[in-house]
Design a protein around this motif. Structure first.
Motif, PDB file in Angstrom:
ATOM      1  N   THR A  27     -24.484  71.095  -8.540  1.00 42.59           N
ATOM      2  CA  THR A  27     -25.274  70.115  -7.797  1.00 42.59           C
ATOM      3  C   THR A  27     -25.071  68.712  -8.362  1.00 42.59           C
ATOM      4  OG1 THR A  27     -26.930  71.788  -7.307  1.00 42.59           O
ATOM      5  CG2 THR A  27     -27.613  69.502  -7.082  1.00 42.59           C
ATOM      6  N   VAL A  28     -25.122  68.587  -9.678  1.00 41.69           N
ATOM      7  CA  VAL A  28     -24.932  67.275 -10.299  1.00 41.69           C
ATOM      8  C   VAL A  28     -23.518  66.765 -10.029  1.00 41.69           C
ATOM      9  CG1 VAL A  28     -24.776  66.085 -12.530  1.00 41.69           C
ATOM     10  CG2 VAL A  28     -26.697  67.595 -12.047  1.00 41.69           C
ATOM     11  N   ALA A  30     -21.569  67.497  -7.505  1.00 42.04           N
ATOM     12  CA  ALA A  30     -21.441  67.119  -6.098  1.00 42.04           C
ATOM     13  C   ALA A  30     -22.116  65.775  -5.834  1.00 42.04           C
ATOM     14  CB  ALA A  30     -22.052  68.204  -5.214  1.00 42.04           C
ATOM     15  N   ARG A  31     -23.264  65.548  -6.484  1.00 39.18           N
ATOM     16  CA  ARG A  31     -23.951  64.265  -6.289  1.00 39.18           C
ATOM     17  C   ARG A  31     -23.165  63.107  -6.898  1.00 39.18           C
ATOM     18  NH1 ARG A  31     -29.325  63.817  -4.001  1.00 39.18           N
ATOM     19  NH2 ARG A  31     -29.145  61.849  -5.102  1.00 39.18           N
ATOM     20  N   LEU A  32     -22.537  63.339  -8.049  1.00 32.03           N
ATOM     21  CA  LEU A  32     -21.816  62.258  -8.713  1.00 32.03           C
ATOM     22  C   LEU A  32     -20.471  61.968  -8.063  1.00 32.03           C
ATOM     23  CD1 LEU A  32     -22.444  63.039 -12.488  1.00 32.03           C
ATOM     24  CD2 LEU A  32     -23.340  61.126 -11.177  1.00 32.03           C
ATOM     25  N   TYR A  33     -19.758  63.022  -7.693  1.00 33.89           N
ATOM     26  CA  TYR A  33     -18.378  62.843  -7.252  1.00 33.89           C
ATOM     27  C   TYR A  33     -18.176  63.097  -5.767  1.00 33.89           C
ATOM     28  CZ  TYR A  33     -17.652  62.860 -12.239  1.00 33.89           C
ATOM     29  OH  TYR A  33     -17.722  62.561 -13.562  1.00 33.89           O
ATOM     30  N   GLY A  34     -19.242  63.402  -5.040  1.00 34.50           N
ATOM     31  CA  GLY A  34     -19.130  63.643  -3.609  1.00 34.50           C
ATOM     32  C   GLY A  34     -19.060  62.343  -2.836  1.00 34.50           C
ATOM     33  N   GLN A  36     -20.039  59.053  -1.064  1.00 31.37           N
ATOM     34  CA  GLN A  36     -21.115  58.128  -1.380  1.00 31.37           C
ATOM     35  C   GLN A  36     -21.280  57.109  -0.260  1.00 31.37           C
ATOM     36  OE1 GLN A  36     -20.087  56.430  -5.127  1.00 31.37           O
ATOM     37  NE2 GLN A  36     -20.367  58.340  -6.245  1.00 31.37           N
ATOM     38  N   GLN A  37     -22.465  56.549  -0.184  1.00 35.44           N
ATOM     39  CA  GLN A  37     -22.751  55.505   0.787  1.00 35.44           C
ATOM     40  C   GLN A  37     -21.992  54.243   0.384  1.00 35.44           C
ATOM     41  OE1 GLN A  37     -24.741  55.674   3.472  1.00 35.44           O
ATOM     42  NE2 GLN A  37     -25.378  57.792   3.145  1.00 35.44           N
TER      43      GLN A  37
END
Length: 51
Positions: A27-28, A30-34, A36-37
């Protein structure tokens, strides 16, 4: 007899903790490297400020 029960309990708790840790890391990651806006340009505000 009791030792086998404790060993199985420890194995299950350890497995559950490892699965939870893997899920948290995924999860972390995916949030960091997925995706992004896009960032707004410098100095831009979301809305006009009124004094």
């Amino acid at each position: 007899m009791m030792n086998d029960l404790a060993d199985r309990w420890i194995q299950r708790v350890t497995l559950a903790a490892m699965v939870a840790m893997a899920a948290a890391l995924l999860t972390v990651g995916a949030r960091l490297y997925g995706p992004q806006q896009p960032r707004p340009p410098a100095g831009a505000a979301d809305s006009a400020r009124t004094p």
